[in-house]
Scaffold this motif. Structure first.
Motif, short mmCIF file in Angstrom:
data_model
loop_
_atom_site.label_atom_id
_atom_site.label_comp_id
_atom_site.label_asym_id
_atom_site.label_seq_id
_atom_site.Cartn_x
_atom_site.Cartn_y
_atom_site.Cartn_z
N UNK A 79 -7.82 70.28 53.42
CA UNK A 79 -9.02 69.77 54.05
C UNK A 79 -9.15 68.30 53.66
N UNK A 80 -10.11 67.65 54.26
CA UNK A 80 -10.31 66.25 53.95
C UNK A 80 -10.69 66.08 52.48
N UNK A 81 -10.03 65.16 51.84
CA UNK A 81 -10.27 64.96 50.40
C UNK A 81 -11.68 64.45 50.17
N UNK A 82 -12.35 65.06 49.17
CA UNK A 82 -13.70 64.62 48.83
C UNK A 82 -13.75 64.31 47.35
N UNK A 83 -14.60 63.39 47.00
CA UNK A 83 -14.80 63.07 45.59
C UNK A 83 -13.80 62.06 45.06
N UNK A 84 -14.28 60.89 44.65
CA UNK A 84 -13.40 59.86 44.10
C UNK A 84 -14.02 59.32 42.81
N UNK A 100 -8.14 66.85 44.89
CA UNK A 100 -8.55 68.26 44.85
C UNK A 100 -9.20 68.65 46.16
N UNK A 101 -8.76 69.79 46.68
CA UNK A 101 -9.41 70.35 47.86
C UNK A 101 -10.77 70.94 47.48
N UNK A 102 -10.81 71.55 46.29
CA UNK A 102 -12.03 72.19 45.79
C UNK A 102 -12.47 71.47 44.52
N UNK A 103 -13.47 70.60 44.64
CA UNK A 103 -13.92 69.83 43.48
C UNK A 103 -14.60 70.69 42.43
N UNK A 104 -15.05 71.89 42.81
CA UNK A 104 -15.65 72.78 41.82
C UNK A 104 -14.62 73.20 40.77
N UNK A 105 -13.36 73.33 41.19
CA UNK A 105 -12.30 73.67 40.24
C UNK A 105 -12.12 72.56 39.22
N UNK A 106 -12.19 71.33 39.69
CA UNK A 106 -12.03 70.19 38.79
C UNK A 106 -13.16 70.14 37.77
N UNK A 107 -14.38 70.38 38.24
CA UNK A 107 -15.53 70.39 37.33
C UNK A 107 -15.43 71.54 36.34
#
Length: 267
Positions: A79-84, A100-107
């Protein structure tokens, strides 16, 4: 596996044992459970090294030692990349994983269990799977780097590369620890003591780092594995461990002396 491989009593499967004074020679025996397990693991290792992860997982499914592929959670579609933000930038610099496709995973990968949140779980599940990704990636590298070593020596080398001391050092080297979300009031002082032990010239493996510092390296790799798939996780693990692997290779630490973890040698 079902015929004794001793000189004088083993015969090729295409030949028939017509007569013998000792009837037990013709009897088949059941191999040990370990022999059977080793055989399956060797098959999977061969397929993985020659054909890759997807083929090895397919063979494991065929042998019915895993869940079938359709039941395993697949990485989400691109998906479109979000969060920088700064964390995304730091992870990208450290691992090479661009987005990251899923920024929740990164958090989640940087959230300690001491900081409860209704929206974000702690990193423990990601740490668990990240540990496996790092171990497999390092083992694959060592398999090609040390072709004459047996499993015992390879395991000892792995324990030096994949250890809390090593991962914590790599974490500090990249300043990943500054992004850890926690409410552990003891962690800052333990972290300072660990930094002091490194600054005093103590060897890398003579330190006692706080476990969360090493944990977030594993959880970060686990998050990349879940978000982008096995190959992305493997690439990230090799990138993170590169500084230590380069030192081991360039200084040839294992070539002229017995392999031993420094702590084991001291004991």
């Amino acid at each position: 596996l079902t015929r004794k491989m001793e000189r004088g009593i083993w015969t090729p499967a295409s030949l028939t044992l017509v007569s013998t004074a000792d009837s037990s020679i013709a009897e088949k025996h059941n191999p040990s459970d370990k022999a059977c397990a080793d055989f399956v693991e060797a098959i999977l290792g061969f397929v993985y090294l020659s054909k890759g992860y997807a083929a090895a997982r397919s063979v494991a499914d065929e042998l019915q030692v895993t869940l079938v592929c359709s039941q395993i959670v697949q990485p989400p579609k691109a998906v479109e990349c979000v969060g920088h933000d700064e964390l995304s930038k730091k992870v990208r610099e450290t691992t090479g994983y661009s987005c990251f496709r899923d920024n929740n995973l990164l958090e989640q990968a940087f959230t300690h269990r001491s900081k409860p949140s209704p929206k974000v779980s702690s990193y423990e599940r990601l740490e668990w799977i990240g540990d496996a990704v790092i171990c497999l990636s390092v083992r694959e590298w060592m398999y090609g780097e040390y072709p004459d070593d047996g499993p015992g020596d390879l395991s000892l080398k792995e324990s030096i590369i994949v250890s809390n001391e090593t991962l914590a050092f790599l974490c500090l080297r990249s300043n990943l620890h500054t992004f850890l979300e926690h409410r552990d009031i003891t962690l800052p002082s333990r972290l300072e003591s660990y930094k002091d032990s490194l600054a005093d010239g103590n060897g890398l493996w003579s330190t006692s780092p706080p476990k969360p510092v090493a944990d977030i390296v594993e959880s970060m790799i686990g998050a990349i594995h879940i978000d982008g798939g096995f190959e992305q996780g493997r690439t990230a693990a090799l990138q993170v461990t590169l500084p230590v692997r380069v030192v081991l290779r360039e200084y040839k630490l294992f070539e002229n002396e017995p392999v031993c973890h420094p702590r084991q040698e001291l004991f």
